[in-house]
Design an enzyme around this catalytic site. Structure first.
Site, mmCIF file in Angstrom:
data_model
loop_
_atom_site.group_PDB
_atom_site.id
_atom_site.type_symbol
_atom_site.label_atom_id
_atom_site.label_comp_id
_atom_site.label_asym_id
_atom_site.label_seq_id
_atom_site.Cartn_x
_atom_site.Cartn_y
_atom_site.Cartn_z
ATOM 1 N N ASP A 1 37.001 49.429 43.827
ATOM 2 C CA ASP A 1 37.415 50.732 43.322
ATOM 3 C C ASP A 1 38.849 50.986 43.747
ATOM 4 O O ASP A 1 39.323 50.465 44.769
ATOM 5 C CB ASP A 1 36.502 51.832 43.868
ATOM 6 C CG ASP A 1 35.114 51.791 43.243
ATOM 7 O OD1 ASP A 1 34.962 51.139 42.191
ATOM 8 O OD2 ASP A 1 34.189 52.393 43.816
ATOM 9 N N ASP B 1 41.879 52.601 32.700
ATOM 10 C CA ASP B 1 41.116 53.181 31.597
ATOM 11 C C ASP B 1 41.671 54.529 31.161
ATOM 12 O O ASP B 1 41.199 55.099 30.177
ATOM 13 C CB ASP B 1 39.635 53.313 31.986
ATOM 14 C CG ASP B 1 38.760 52.357 31.199
ATOM 15 O OD1 ASP B 1 39.309 51.383 30.643
ATOM 16 O OD2 ASP B 1 37.540 52.573 31.136
ATOM 17 N N LYS C 1 33.009 52.454 33.138
ATOM 18 C CA LYS C 1 33.496 51.396 34.033
ATOM 19 C C LYS C 1 32.909 50.033 33.679
ATOM 20 O O LYS C 1 33.583 49.004 33.818
ATOM 21 C CB LYS C 1 33.163 51.747 35.485
ATOM 22 C CG LYS C 1 33.702 50.736 36.494
ATOM 23 C CD LYS C 1 33.304 51.110 37.903
ATOM 24 C CE LYS C 1 33.744 50.056 38.903
ATOM 25 N NZ LYS C 1 33.326 50.388 40.295
ATOM 26 N N ASP D 1 26.046 48.821 38.115
ATOM 27 C CA ASP D 1 26.210 47.768 39.111
ATOM 28 C C ASP D 1 24.865 47.350 39.713
ATOM 29 O O ASP D 1 24.561 46.165 39.829
ATOM 30 C CB ASP D 1 27.176 48.223 40.211
ATOM 31 C CG ASP D 1 27.018 49.697 40.547
ATOM 32 O OD1 ASP D 1 25.914 50.240 40.350
ATOM 33 O OD2 ASP D 1 27.986 50.319 41.005
#
EC number: 2.4.1.12
Length: 770
Positions: A341, A173, A317, A480
């Site tokens: 991650d 990203d 994310k 999440d």
């Protein structure tokens, strides 16, 4: 592609998939009902030990809490009497603590453990194991160094799993050409690293972690392995040097650029917030020439930097994850998705097989949406200076698993792909986690890249259900956790897998500020869930069990603990200044429930921490961080959540730094607490610490010079004195950082002056003006 471009299939538009077909040739008879053939299960569930003892302790503490309530209600100071206001506030705090303690019992009352049978999985399904798509997410090449990211990539490329069924996607990203260059170097190194891992069955399969473990391993290796180790280590060092030099120079050499056409994608690159989709299939697992040095197939390797434009929100994310879900469905379309991650490297090469033991179990596998592994860390100090997730991972998660409802925590989670498309669970339309041969459906690599780019465009999700009913949920700092809750509310189950050899190891924070900021984001996001339409209280009602709801509330209400903690850590000490008792005298029978609850809870917490593998000093450090989080992280999370719901600010995603300066690392290894900044959080901590110190010093002076004898003061104020002393002891590192230390990790003078002024002013006002 048509379904993707229209936002994906609706939850009810999936084709009917036949139930698992249990082949009679493979069936093992474990019991027979009307001639039914059944398999031995691929996993087993057992009850955790010590439940009876814990339940007895919990019930006895409950009785003590009720007696404390009785005391508070029957001994309220009369109107106008000194201490009445403080008494009422303490009672309110005690009511909240009791409620929250009751909520936490859902995670401890009936814990379970799960064990997998990977040999049975191999015997029955080795040739039918499904495709696995692995997502590694990074966002900043400075905070998350490329060499660290590549170690994670290499560790998952080397899984003990058929490589032709393995695809690894790197979501960058930050859109950094340094990360892309590191990815190319890692792809070359993998051609030697993967065969080495398989040849010697090494663990862990992150090169950096493996070389550290071999350096500290006293066991002798055979001469052949020693020679191969020296060669592979030299190749890794060369790769790391190349990557490091490129980052230091701040550019990619023309020689390297000329060798790889992919760098041309950066010709139109403006900034990390303004660029088109950059997608490159670095290794095509379908290509017969894509082989390692032993001639074996390599996993597919894909680099993705999704399109970003300044005027379009990219959803952090969660947005990256949704882009990966779409792109991977067009390239490899693995039935199993793993997201990790960038700092959480694989420490167990058989973790995929552990997950599949749950998802491919003939009896219960079709009900399971995802398998969550715990987050563990390999850089913790002996006594865990800044605490960790130890108790959550070893105790609470096992309790939540009892409800088939473990949290999705964003890393180390294996998902059934269809559940992330928004599919509801159906007992009729069961889905199989088996390999599908895609021969005859293949297209050229260039066409595949071009057809996948649009799936990662910043406008693709407009007028679709992505981020709402499909993919990872948007609009929450802990997307999440919210995504996992919504999946469970659609009828799916989830499983917690905590094998003896940890599946993933990452980097814990190395400074206090990192810890506090990280917990602020977590607690703020969880509180937002509680106050949203997706609150587990009303949205989850009737969809998940009561125990499951309480388990979620344990985390969703983190931030709400701040006010009660602030009351208990300030008012008793302030009332010492006035000589007003807020607790029973030490000679009173009412001291017994207070003493019992205090002792039982702390001894229980201490034993629990040691049982989880911690140390005595580690438990003390854990209590300190618990206090610091509740009085700063949770406080600011509560304030920001209120401001957010008033419409003044939007939530932001803060990336935690994965590297530290050399002197910071040295202090961390010596377990010296790192401050070194003028954060408002530090001002709050220092003010509270000094307030307790001033109150105690003033009280001691008054007790010595006053008309009352010391014994009489001790008799009436014992619990307040004890509480104040404990708070002073727990803040010793902070006092050192204010007045003793000279290194860069101490608290700045500005923080010291402000906190002294605030604490002194509060004491004076309470003593003379209240």
């Amino acid at each position: 592609m048509h379904e993707l471009q229209s936002g994906g299939p609706s939850p009810g538009s999936f084709p009917i998939i036949k139930p698992f077909q249990i082949e009679k040739a493979r069936a093992i008879r474990v019991g027979s009902k009307m001639g039914e053939e059944r398999h031995l299960p691929l996993f087993e569930t057992t009850k955790a030990k010590g439940r009876v003892l814990y339940r007895f302790s919990a019930v006895s503490v409950s009785v003590g809490i009720c007696l404390i309530w009785v005391y508070r209600v029957t001994h309220i100071p009369k109107a106008g009497e000194d201490g009445r206001f403080g008494w009422m506030l303490l009672f309110a705090a005690e009511l909240w603590f009791a409620f929250y303690w009751f909520v936490t019992q859902a995670l401890r009352w009936s814990r379970i453990n799960r064990h997998t049978f990977k040999d049975r999985l191999s015997e029955r399904y080795e040739n039918e194991l499904p495709g696995v798509d692995i997502f590694v997410c990074t966002a900043d090449p400075i905070i998350e160094p490329p060499i660290m990211v590549m170690n994670t990539v290499l560790s998952v490329m080397a899984y003990d799993y058929p490589p032709e069924k393995l695809s690894v996607y790197l979501s960058d990203d930050g859109g950094s050409e340094f990360t892309y260059y590191a990815f190319l170097e890692a792809a070359e190194f993998a051609k030697r690293w993967i065969p080495y891992c398989k040849k010697y069955n090494v663990e862990p399969r992150s090169p950096a972690a493996y070389f550290v473990s071999t350096a500290s391993d006293d066991q002798s290796q055979n001469q052949k392995q020693e020679g191969d180790l020296a060669v592979i280590k030299k190749l890794y060092e060369d790769m790391a040097t190349k990557i490091g030099n490129a980052v230091k120079l701040g550019r990619i050499s023309e020689e390297v650029r000329s060798k790889h056409k992919g760098f041309s994608r950066w010709d139109s690159y403006s900034s990390k917030r303004d660029h088109e989709t950059i997608l490159q299939i670095v290794i095509d697992g379908r290509d017969p020439n894509a082989r390692d040095v032993e001639g074996c197939v390599l996993p597919t390797l894909v680099y993705l930097a999704r399109e970003k434009r300044p005027q379009i929100h990219h959803n952090f994310k969660a947005g990256a994850m949704n882009a990966l879900i779409r792109v991977s469905s067009n390239i490899s379309n693995g039935k199993l998705l793993l997201n990790v991650d960038c700092d959480m490297y694989s420490n167990n090469s058989k973790a995929i097989r552990d997950a599949l033991c749950f998802l491919m179990d003939e009896e219960q596998g079709h009900e399971i949406a995802y398998v969550q592994f715990p987050q563990n860390f390999d850089n913790l100090t002996k006594n865990e200076l800044y605490a960790s997730l130890r108790v959550i991972a070893e105790v609470e998660a096992h309790g939540l698993d009892n409800y088939w409802g473990t949290l999705y925590i964003g890393s180390g989670c294996f998902h059934r792909r269809e559940t992330l498309w928004g599919k509801k669970f159906s007992k009729v339309n069961k889905s199989e986690m088996k390999w599908e041969d895609k021969k005859g459906e293949e297209i050229g690599i260039h066409e595949l890249e071009e057809s996948s780019k649009s799936l990662a465009s910043c406008t693709f999700e407009e007028n679709t259900q992505w981020g709402k009913e499909m993919g990872v949920k948007y609009g929450c700092p802990v997307e999440d956790v919210l995504t996992g809750l919504l999946i469970q509310c659609r009828g799916w189950k989830s499983v917690y897998c905590n094998p003896t050899r940890k599946a993933f190891l990452g980097l814990n924070a190395t400074t206090l500020l990192q810890v506090l900021v990280q917990h602020k984001r977590w607690s703020e996001g969880n509180l937002q869930i509680t106050l949203s339409k997706y609150s587990v209280v009303w949205y989850g009602h009737g969809k998940i069990s009561l125990g499951h709801q309480l388990g979620y509330l344990r985390y969703n209400l983190w931030a709400a603990n701040c006010w009660a903690t602030l009351i208990y850590s300030t008012l008793p000490s302030l009332y010492l200044l006035r000589g007003t008792s807020l607790f029973p005298q030490i000679s009173s029978r009412w001291i017994i429930p207070f003493a019992y609850v205090l002792i039982a809870k702390n001894i229980g917490s201490f034993v629990e921490y040691l049982w989880c593998g911690g140390t005595s000093l580690g438990w003390w450090n854990d209590q300190r961080i618990w206090l610091y989080q509740r009085t700063t992280s949770y406080l600011f999370a509560l304030i920001d959540t209120i401001v957010h719901y008033l419409g003044y600010t939007d939530s932001a995603f803060v990336i935690t730094a994965k590297v530290a300066d050399e002197d910071v690392s040295e202090r961390y290894e010596k377990e010296i607490m790192e401050f070194g900044g003028s954060s408002l959080m530090f001002t709050v901590l220092a003010t509270l610490a000094l307030l307790n110190l001033y109150c105690f010093a003033w009280f001691v002076k008054a007790a010595i010079t006053g008309t009352k004898v010391i014994a009489e003061v001790y008799e009436t104020m014992f619990l307040q004195i004890l509480l104040c002393v404990v708070l002073i002891l727990i803040n010793l590192p902070l006092y050192e950082a204010l007045y003793v230390r000279k290194d860069k990790g101490k608290l700045p003078s500005s923080v010291a002056f402000k906190s002294m002024a605030f604490a002194g002013f509060a004491c004076m006002c309470f003593k003379f003006l209240y």
